[in-house]
Design an enzyme around this catalytic site. Sequence first.
Site, mmCIF file in Angstrom:
data_model
loop_
_atom_site.group_PDB
_atom_site.id
_atom_site.type_symbol
_atom_site.label_atom_id
_atom_site.label_comp_id
_atom_site.label_asym_id
_atom_site.label_seq_id
_atom_site.Cartn_x
_atom_site.Cartn_y
_atom_site.Cartn_z
ATOM 1 N N THR A 152 0.828 -1.201 0.000
ATOM 2 C CA THR A 152 0.000 0.000 0.000
ATOM 3 C C THR A 152 0.870 1.262 0.000
ATOM 4 O OG1 THR A 152 -1.651 -1.186 1.303
ATOM 5 C CG2 THR A 152 -1.864 1.186 1.229
ATOM 6 N N ARG B 69 7.795 -2.646 2.799
ATOM 7 C CA ARG B 69 7.946 -2.733 4.251
ATOM 8 C C ARG B 69 8.267 -4.163 4.645
ATOM 9 N NH1 ARG B 69 3.026 1.158 6.321
ATOM 10 N NH2 ARG B 69 3.751 2.957 5.151
ATOM 11 N N SER C 268 6.283 3.639 8.788
ATOM 12 C CA SER C 268 5.122 4.323 9.323
ATOM 13 C C SER C 268 4.849 3.993 10.790
ATOM 14 C CB SER C 268 3.911 3.998 8.454
ATOM 15 O OG SER C 268 2.812 4.751 8.856
ATOM 16 N N HIS C 269 3.679 3.415 11.029
ATOM 17 C CA HIS C 269 3.232 3.153 12.397
ATOM 18 C C HIS C 269 3.720 1.799 12.914
ATOM 19 C CE1 HIS C 269 0.697 1.548 9.332
ATOM 20 N NE2 HIS C 269 0.286 0.616 10.177
ATOM 21 N N LYS D 36 10.119 4.018 0.386
ATOM 22 C CA LYS D 36 9.214 4.283 -0.720
ATOM 23 C C LYS D 36 9.714 5.467 -1.535
ATOM 24 C CE LYS D 36 5.741 7.283 1.382
ATOM 25 N NZ LYS D 36 4.326 7.560 1.483
ATOM 26 N N ASP E 264 1.969 9.425 14.245
ATOM 27 C CA ASP E 264 2.624 8.110 14.173
ATOM 28 C C ASP E 264 4.115 8.225 13.866
ATOM 29 O OD1 ASP E 264 2.371 8.994 11.561
ATOM 30 O OD2 ASP E 264 2.156 6.966 10.762
ATOM 31 N N ASP F 135 6.038 8.220 11.229
ATOM 32 C CA ASP F 135 6.557 9.142 10.212
ATOM 33 C C ASP F 135 5.731 10.420 10.099
ATOM 34 O OD1 ASP F 135 4.419 7.677 9.176
ATOM 35 O OD2 ASP F 135 5.109 7.910 7.111
ATOM 36 N N ASP G 228 2.491 11.103 9.475
ATOM 37 C CA ASP G 228 1.399 11.375 8.533
ATOM 38 C C ASP G 228 0.024 11.028 9.097
ATOM 39 O OD1 ASP G 228 1.768 8.662 8.355
ATOM 40 O OD2 ASP G 228 2.069 8.597 6.178
ATOM 41 N N ARG G 229 -0.022 10.239 10.163
ATOM 42 C CA ARG G 229 -1.329 9.901 10.757
ATOM 43 C C ARG G 229 -1.633 10.815 11.929
ATOM 44 N NH1 ARG G 229 -2.396 3.487 10.645
ATOM 45 N NH2 ARG G 229 -1.654 3.131 8.532
ATOM 46 N N GLU H 119 -8.701 9.259 5.231
ATOM 47 C CA GLU H 119 -8.869 7.815 5.306
ATOM 48 C C GLU H 119 -9.206 7.397 6.725
ATOM 49 O OE1 GLU H 119 -6.243 5.392 2.552
ATOM 50 O OE2 GLU H 119 -4.870 6.869 3.377
ATOM 51 N N GLU H 120 -9.910 6.287 6.813
ATOM 52 C CA GLU H 120 -10.261 5.744 8.122
ATOM 53 C C GLU H 120 -9.021 5.366 8.927
ATOM 54 O OE1 GLU H 120 -9.399 2.422 8.674
ATOM 55 O OE2 GLU H 120 -8.670 2.324 6.603
ATOM 56 N N SER H 121 -7.892 5.131 8.231
ATOM 57 C CA SER H 121 -6.669 4.707 8.907
ATOM 58 C C SER H 121 -5.924 5.895 9.509
ATOM 59 C CB SER H 121 -5.776 3.971 7.918
ATOM 60 O OG SER H 121 -5.512 4.783 6.777
ATOM 61 N N LYS I 31 -0.719 12.392 3.471
ATOM 62 C CA LYS I 31 -1.529 12.764 4.620
ATOM 63 C C LYS I 31 -0.609 13.418 5.641
ATOM 64 C CE LYS I 31 -1.603 7.969 6.406
ATOM 65 N NZ LYS I 31 -0.980 7.190 5.354
ATOM 66 N N ARG J 17 -8.881 -6.861 7.560
ATOM 67 C CA ARG J 17 -9.578 -5.709 8.112
ATOM 68 C C ARG J 17 -11.061 -5.829 7.768
ATOM 69 N NH1 ARG J 17 -5.239 -2.865 9.632
ATOM 70 N NH2 ARG J 17 -3.672 -2.108 8.172
HETATM 71 C C1 G16 Z 1 -0.618 3.555 4.516
HETATM 72 C C2 G16 Z 1 -1.225 4.252 3.342
HETATM 73 C C3 G16 Z 1 -2.651 4.615 3.640
HETATM 74 C C4 G16 Z 1 -3.437 3.402 4.069
HETATM 75 C C5 G16 Z 1 -2.743 2.744 5.235
HETATM 76 C C6 G16 Z 1 -3.390 1.428 5.632
HETATM 77 O O1 G16 Z 1 -0.518 4.421 5.587
HETATM 78 O O2 G16 Z 1 -0.510 5.414 3.019
HETATM 79 O O3 G16 Z 1 -3.196 5.181 2.495
HETATM 80 O O4 G16 Z 1 -4.726 3.757 4.426
HETATM 81 O O5 G16 Z 1 -1.411 2.455 4.895
HETATM 82 O O6 G16 Z 1 -3.274 0.551 4.589
HETATM 83 P P1 G16 Z 1 -3.642 -0.964 4.765
HETATM 84 O O7 G16 Z 1 -5.081 -0.981 5.191
HETATM 85 O O8 G16 Z 1 -3.397 -1.548 3.405
HETATM 86 O O9 G16 Z 1 -2.749 -1.532 5.835
HETATM 87 P P2 G16 Z 1 0.830 4.530 6.417
HETATM 88 O O10 G16 Z 1 0.518 5.527 7.493
HETATM 89 O O11 G16 Z 1 1.090 3.145 6.912
HETATM 90 O O12 G16 Z 1 1.841 4.987 5.429
#
Ligand code: G16
Length: 543
Positions: free
Chosen positions: A18, A22, A113-114, A126, A277, A279, A281-282, A363-365, A376, A496
């Site tokens: 995504t 990673r 990320s997280h 990335k 988080d 990095d 962005d969340r 996004e919901e995430s 983000k 999920r």
């Molecule tokens: C990344 C993407 C987001 C996505 C999230 C969760 O976030 O940039 O667009 O919503 O992963 O993705 P998944 O549901 O496929 O785990 P981040 O913050 O991990 O870079």
Amino acid sequence: MPILTIETKPYADQKPGTSGLRKRVGVFMQPNYLENFVQSIFDSLEGFKGKTLVIGGDGRYYNDVAIQTAIRIAAANGFGQVLVGQGGLLSTPGASHVIRHHKAFGGIILSASHNPGGPDGDFGIKYNVGNGGPAPEKITDAIFARTKVIDRYVTVNAPDIDLGTIGTQHCGEMRVEVIDPVADYADLMKTLFDFDKIRAMFAGGFRMQFDAMHAVTGPYAHRILEGLLGAPKGTVINGTPSPDFGGGHPDPNLVYAKDLYDLMMGPDAPDFGAASDGDGDRNLIIGRGRFVTPSDSLAILAANAPHAPGYAAGITGIARSMPTSAAADRVAEKLGIEMHETPTGWKFFGNLLDAGRVTICGEESAGTGSNHVREKDGLWAVLLWLNVLAARQQSVDAIVLDHWATYGRNYYTRHDYDEVDSAAANALVEALRGKLPSMAGTSLSGRDVAYADDFTYHDPVDGSSSAKQGIRIGFKDGSRIVFRLSGTGTVGATLRVYVERYEPPHGQHDLETQLALAPLIALADEIAGIRTRTGRDAPSVIT
Ligand code: G16
């Protein structure tokens, strides 16, 4: 300085997910693993000779080593200049802005990320393109294709760059500029928000706690919240980035930011709580006694954006990822602006933002952002909330209740089943796909099915389409169940399950979320056979 050509062998598992590649740190430490991927990125790009590349990361374990490696390979491939954050740090939105502001060719962001960090944690890499956003699928597909056949990479035999010292250095022929990671970003925030109004709110006794989770937003939050906005010292906690995030899990949700949640629900809660988080962005937003779901936060920020000077002229449109609740759709409808539903992944917003079709995305995430960058942006969301609070002079709770009274409430939850056996997870999804054609037009547990499909996105800007983006079962009463497999996990599969139900403006808005959704949650298990197929009695994380 001579360019060294090093022979290498491909790895089969370098498919970007995504958000980039990673993996566990140990995977990245295999001989030439990182080098292969970086060279594959450059082999998939054209026209960068003599241009600028931005490099930065979230400070996690292996960041420092990876940055030096990437700088040498960039030099050997002919980049003219690298801009790198001091200490190797750049938040993901910060990197996006630096790419745009300095008109760089692109950037490499080192982050998982997280996900947890440290020697046994995760690492990630990335590539972002010149608009500051994550590379679109046609580039990530090309990178993956290249990783499968790569047989050499190029590098230079140059000493490490001193990442601690701001200023100009060289790696071979290439100039390396070590920059202040916060300065450009802070300047951008000043143009978007009413800093005077927010400063006055803090001066008037407004209390806030921001948990940087030992991650990259620490320096940004210290400088902007406690420095420029005058929030009292101690407003920012866990504000020094550490390679293993203080041994924690830098995911700002109700599980990993539980201390903040407990504080905000307790008797001595400050007015506003927030976290970001690994990095940066969340975001997590909690008012005194009121958690705001990311889907609601998107809707509320979109509805209130004109309170901030950067959005005073109004917003042109909103985009949300498919599993995100439809709360924002109701705002777009009322404003009479465009609304877009995209697959999960921030990269899908890039075209809409570049074309000026949308101003705010979410996004919901736990991701929200706008056209100011192409990622983000956690701190941006926090600052917009602060601006709205300062302008409306109301509590978070009052603003949320008012929003529901105006637009209705989308009760919403996400249940994650982490580290599920991959074969079992894939079989579950395949079985669901098989059932979809027979579901439409039927009734499940007394709810009439309006549609049942596997989401395909048609990008209205470039005409591309992306299939198999998640299974959606929508009901005629506005409720919905979505199933998809995460594209960011590093071990096994993460299932999920997203559940949503709409309650109109004058309906009941004070139910506990899990209770309000209990019948749909049970139905999701019944439809997909989650317990039987995964062997799990309960989700690992509920958000
Ligand atoms: C990344 C993407 C987001 C996505 C999230 C969760 O976030 O940039 O667009 O919503 O992963 O993705 P998944 O549901 O496929 O785990 P981040 O913050 O991990 O870079």
